[in-house]
Design an enzyme around this catalytic site. Structure first.
Site, PDB file in Angstrom:
ATOM      1  N   CYS A  56       1.130  -1.137   0.192  1.00  0.00           N
ATOM      2  CA  CYS A  56      -0.382  -0.401  -0.075  1.00  0.00           C
ATOM      3  C   CYS A  56       0.405   1.471  -0.021  1.00  0.00           C
ATOM      4  O   CYS A  56       2.147   1.561  -0.184  1.00  0.00           O
ATOM      5  CB  CYS A  56      -1.150  -0.015   0.875  1.00  0.00           C
ATOM      6  SG  CYS A  56       0.309  -0.308   3.434  1.00  0.00           S
ATOM      7  N   TYR A  57       0.398   2.573   1.068  1.00  0.00           N
ATOM      8  CA  TYR A  57       1.209   3.606   0.769  1.00  0.00           C
ATOM      9  C   TYR A  57       2.354   3.104   1.557  1.00  0.00           C
ATOM     10  O   TYR A  57       4.122   3.906   1.377  1.00  0.00           O
ATOM     11  CB  TYR A  57       0.149   5.161   1.032  1.00  0.00           C
ATOM     12  CG  TYR A  57      -1.037   5.397  -0.369  1.00  0.00           C
ATOM     13  CD1 TYR A  57      -0.534   5.908  -1.073  1.00  0.00           C
ATOM     14  CD2 TYR A  57      -2.461   4.636   0.110  1.00  0.00           C
ATOM     15  CE1 TYR A  57      -1.800   5.771  -2.121  1.00  0.00           C
ATOM     16  CE2 TYR A  57      -2.740   5.298  -0.470  1.00  0.00           C
ATOM     17  CZ  TYR A  57      -3.176   5.610  -1.811  1.00  0.00           C
ATOM     18  OH  TYR A  57      -3.906   5.948  -2.790  1.00  0.00           O
TER      19      TYR A  57
END
Length: 107
Positions: free
Chosen positions: A67-68
């Site tokens: 993800c981020y």
């Protein structure tokens, strides 16, 4: 495996490069972020592509979730474990960590 495992960005890259493992990296970031840059050959996992992933990736294949920053990927990784995937990893640091480590990105 009842739980996902954590993996560093460096170890994730090494696992992805091991041809015999046939590991898959799934990126759960939003479409715009994915288009701006992602790990080479990453599968963009969304609610609309989950069935495609399950049809294309064997439950025995290692799956790395990005993800981020490495937080949201944990929930997605556990979801994949619950679906039957046997070897699932959450990439600690996420795409930001990958990018900061100077690892390759494609656009």
């Amino acid at each position: 495996m009842d739980q996902f495992q954590h993996i560093s960005v460096v170890d994730a890259q090494e696992k992805l490069q091991q041809q015999d493992l046939n590991a898959v990296l799934v990126d759960i970031r939003d479409p715009q972020s994915f288009i701006r840059g992602h790990v080479e050959n990453a599968f963009h996992l969304t609610n609309d592509t989950i069935v495609e992933l399950m049809n294309e990736v064997d439950f025995e294949q290692p799956v790395l979730v990005m993800c981020y920053h490495g937080h949201s990927s944990q929930g997605a990784a556990q979801y994949l474990v619950n679906q039957g995937y046997e070897e699932v990893y959450s990439v600690d640091g996420g795409f930001e960590g990958w990018h900061k480590a100077g690892l390759p990105v494609e656009k």
